[in-house]
Motif scaffolding. Structure first.
Motif, short mmCIF file in Angstrom:
data_model
loop_
_atom_site.label_atom_id
_atom_site.label_comp_id
_atom_site.label_asym_id
_atom_site.label_seq_id
_atom_site.Cartn_x
_atom_site.Cartn_y
_atom_site.Cartn_z
N GLU A 45 5.86 0.29 -7.94
CA GLU A 45 5.80 1.60 -7.29
C GLU A 45 6.07 2.76 -8.25
OE1 GLU A 45 7.02 -1.50 -4.28
OE2 GLU A 45 7.74 -0.95 -6.28
N GLN A 54 -5.48 15.95 -2.11
CA GLN A 54 -6.23 14.92 -1.36
C GLN A 54 -5.36 13.68 -1.26
OE1 GLN A 54 -9.50 15.30 -0.24
NE2 GLN A 54 -9.42 13.31 0.74
N SER A 55 -5.27 13.12 -0.06
CA SER A 55 -4.46 11.93 0.17
C SER A 55 -5.27 10.66 -0.09
CB SER A 55 -3.96 11.94 1.61
OG SER A 55 -3.17 10.80 1.86
N TYR A 56 -4.62 9.67 -0.72
CA TYR A 56 -5.25 8.38 -1.03
C TYR A 56 -4.28 7.27 -0.67
CZ TYR A 56 -8.37 11.22 -3.90
OH TYR A 56 -9.26 12.16 -4.34
N ILE A 57 -4.81 6.16 -0.17
CA ILE A 57 -4.03 4.94 0.04
C ILE A 57 -4.38 3.99 -1.10
CG2 ILE A 57 -3.56 2.99 1.57
CD1 ILE A 57 -2.70 5.61 2.80
N LEU A 58 -3.37 3.60 -1.89
CA LEU A 58 -3.60 2.76 -3.05
C LEU A 58 -2.82 1.46 -2.92
CD1 LEU A 58 -3.14 5.44 -5.87
CD2 LEU A 58 -5.27 4.70 -4.79
N GLN A 100 0.85 -1.19 0.00
CA GLN A 100 0.00 0.00 0.00
C GLN A 100 0.88 1.24 0.00
OE1 GLN A 100 -2.95 -0.08 3.12
NE2 GLN A 100 -4.28 -1.29 1.80
N MET A 101 0.47 2.22 -0.80
CA MET A 101 1.22 3.47 -0.90
C MET A 101 0.26 4.63 -0.68
SD MET A 101 3.60 2.78 -4.26
CE MET A 101 4.23 4.45 -4.22
N GLU A 102 0.73 5.65 0.01
CA GLU A 102 -0.05 6.87 0.18
C GLU A 102 0.40 7.86 -0.88
OE1 GLU A 102 -1.33 10.23 3.49
OE2 GLU A 102 0.02 8.60 4.05
N VAL A 103 -0.55 8.39 -1.62
CA VAL A 103 -0.27 9.37 -2.67
C VAL A 103 -1.19 10.57 -2.49
CG1 VAL A 103 0.50 7.59 -4.29
CG2 VAL A 103 -1.88 8.32 -4.31
N THR A 104 -0.86 11.65 -3.15
CA THR A 104 -1.67 12.86 -3.08
C THR A 104 -2.04 13.28 -4.50
OG1 THR A 104 -0.54 13.55 -1.08
CG2 THR A 104 -1.77 15.25 -2.26
#
Length: 113
Positions: free
Chosen positions: A22, A11-15, A3-7
């Motif tokens: 990656e 807005q932040s998302y966990i994908l 799982q990676m956190e991106v913006t």
């Protein structure tokens, strides 16, 4: 699956991301963020949902306009990040996988944000 956190657009998302995917995921996130930010900064569209739909259409159109050789080499790397073609069941695994990921991100309420 990692799982990676991106913006995207602040807005932040966990994908979810398969091991080794990656860099491809970060490139995809960068493309989506740039497209959505450009639409927002254009000033005509304010609703995030409409910005997301327009960005998705712009990116899908750009993908469809690629020369066949470039599209086939990029589809192999994108399919590895998105999902196997058999799981999406279409001739367009990249788009089907993207739709499945958006549906998953929307969750049960059907709201992006």
């Amino acid at each position: 699956m990692k799982q990676m956190e991106v913006t995207i657009m602040g807005q932040s998302y966990i994908l979810g991301c398969p091991e080794g995917g990656e860099q491809s995921l970060l490139e995809a996130v960068g493309n989506v963020d740039r497209e959505m930010s450009a639409i927002r900064d254009g000033g005509r569209v304010k609703a995030r949902e409409r910005i997301a739909v327009l960005a998705a259409l712009n990116l899908a159109y750009a993908l469809a306009e690629r020369p066949p050789a470039a599209a086939s080499s990029s589809s192999k790397s994108q399919a590895a990040v998105a999902a196997p073609a058999a799981a999406t069941g279409g001739d367009q695994p990249d788009i089907d996988a993207l739709i499945a990921r958006v549906d998953h991100a929307l969750g049960a309420d059907g709201q992006l944000l």
